[in-house]
Design a protein around this motif. Structure first.
Motif, PDB file in Angstrom:
ATOM      1  N   UNK A   1      -3.128   0.792  -9.535  1.00 43.92           N
ATOM      2  CA  UNK A   1      -2.874   2.071 -10.212  1.00 43.92           C
ATOM      3  C   UNK A   1      -2.624   3.222  -9.237  1.00 43.92           C
ATOM      4  N   UNK A   2      -1.920   4.239  -9.744  1.00 46.06           N
ATOM      5  CA  UNK A   2      -1.527   5.392  -8.940  1.00 46.06           C
ATOM      6  C   UNK A   2      -2.687   6.040  -8.169  1.00 46.06           C
ATOM      7  N   UNK A   3      -3.907   6.141  -8.749  1.00 43.07           N
ATOM      8  CA  UNK A   3      -5.000   6.752  -7.980  1.00 43.07           C
ATOM      9  C   UNK A   3      -5.258   6.080  -6.628  1.00 43.07           C
ATOM     10  N   UNK A   4      -4.980   4.776  -6.521  1.00 43.76           N
ATOM     11  CA  UNK A   4      -5.117   4.091  -5.229  1.00 43.76           C
ATOM     12  C   UNK A   4      -4.131   4.692  -4.232  1.00 43.76           C
ATOM     13  N   UNK A   5      -2.915   4.957  -4.698  1.00 43.26           N
ATOM     14  CA  UNK A   5      -1.906   5.564  -3.836  1.00 43.26           C
ATOM     15  C   UNK A   5      -2.325   6.948  -3.362  1.00 43.26           C
ATOM     16  N   UNK A   6      -2.877   7.746  -4.266  1.00 42.07           N
ATOM     17  CA  UNK A   6      -3.337   9.089  -3.889  1.00 42.07           C
ATOM     18  C   UNK A   6      -4.477   9.007  -2.872  1.00 42.07           C
ATOM     19  N   UNK A   7      -5.345   8.023  -3.057  1.00 36.67           N
ATOM     20  CA  UNK A   7      -6.459   7.864  -2.111  1.00 36.67           C
ATOM     21  C   UNK A   7      -5.956   7.440  -0.732  1.00 36.67           C
ATOM     22  N   UNK A   8      -4.981   6.515  -0.713  1.00 36.14           N
ATOM     23  CA  UNK A   8      -4.375   6.114   0.564  1.00 36.14           C
ATOM     24  C   UNK A   8      -3.707   7.310   1.243  1.00 36.14           C
ATOM     25  N   UNK A   9      -3.059   8.140   0.436  1.00 34.76           N
ATOM     26  CA  UNK A   9      -2.407   9.337   0.980  1.00 34.76           C
ATOM     27  C   UNK A   9      -3.425  10.217   1.716  1.00 34.76           C
TER      28      UNK A   9
END
Length: 280
Positions: free
Chosen positions: A234-242
């Motif tokens: 999910x997108x929140x994983x991407x935001x966390x990686x960012x």
């Protein structure tokens, strides 16, 4: 989509005791090198739509990670992300490439991050397409199960019960894109029963994703591309990686699932080319 095969070759190379399949697309000598790494239960097939769009500007190398695609399905290879990253590194070195860019989809994103961390001198930039992130190692009970005789048959049964169509429904938002070619391409590696024994070994070897403290050490510029409808990562994983990758940029597509190279090939290509052309 038809590819121009006049500047293409494929081969295998024995790395860390396993025969690794790779493909090279090189229309012109001297172009920057782009290394494409696929995800879990996938293969280089997942990049079939963006390769024709990228090969005019880059030398492209695709690698089938053990035990996927056309690579050997070994039960002796240690299927950790660290080792998979070493496979990528050693293959690129053997091809006498001094600098390259990495593109990793899903699990391939973690492999790319591992490779970038191990060899910052070799990999200049990293593009993560719906990269896995923050997953822990395999549960001890499942790891214990991998030592039980014929446990690989349970894996085979589970994957068969899911079915190729159900699996594609899970990773593609626009289901009208799913056709027979797509189903055949993703199904092909699983027609070899050896893959289930190798997946059993992979369960045993899986060490989990890189923790935040290690992600923060990866200084290469990175581009994170996501689908807003991704059910797998999910997108929140991407935001966390960012937040954890110190030199990163994030972008997401609306009405797009996990398999962004299939669903948005033109848009993904545009983002990659723009990112790689920027001076850092």
């Amino acid at each position: 989509m038809l590819m121009d095969r006049s500047h293409y070759y494929c081969s295998t190379m024995n790395i860390l005791g396993v025969n690794v399949h790779y493909e090279v697309y090189e229309k012109e000598k001297g172009k920057p090198t782009l290394v494409l790494i696929h995800g879990f239960l996938s293969s280089s097939f997942c990049y079939r739509k963006i390769i024709p769009l990228l090969e005019k500007d880059y030398t492209i190398i695709t690698i089938d990670l053990p035990p996927f695609g056309k690579t050997e399905k070994s039960t002796k290879f240690v299927h950790s992300y660290t080792n998979m990253a070493k496979v990528v590194i050693q293959l690129i070195e053997a091809l006498q490439i001094k600098k390259a860019f990495l593109v990793g989809h899903s699990m391939g994103g973690q492999v790319s991050l591992n490779a970038a961390k191990q060899r910052p001198d070799l990999f200049q930039k990293v593009i993560l397409l719906c990269s896995s992130g923050y997953m822990k190692g395999v549960h001890p009970s499942l790891k214990f199960g991998s030592y039980v005789p014929y446990f690989y048959l349970c894996i085979k049964h589970w994957l068969a019960s899911q079915g190729i169509l159900k699996n594609l429904y899970n990773v593609v938002h626009d289901r009208t894109l799913i056709d027979q070619e797509m189903m055949d391409g993703y199904m092909a590696p699983f027609l070899d029963d050896k893959i289930f024994r190798a997946l059993n070994r992979m369960i045993r070897d899986h060490e989990g994703d890189l923790p935040p403290e290690e992600l923060k050490q990866i200084e290469q510029p990175s581009l994170l591309i996501w689908g807003n409808e991704d059910k797998v990562v999910p997108v929140p994983i991407g935001h966390r990686l960012k937040k954890d990758l110190p030199n990163s940029t994030f972008f997401s597509f609306q009405n797009t699932g996990h398999l962004v190279p299939e669903e948005r090939p033109e848009h993904v290509t545009e983002k990659i080319v723009t990112f790689l052309s920027q001076a850092q």
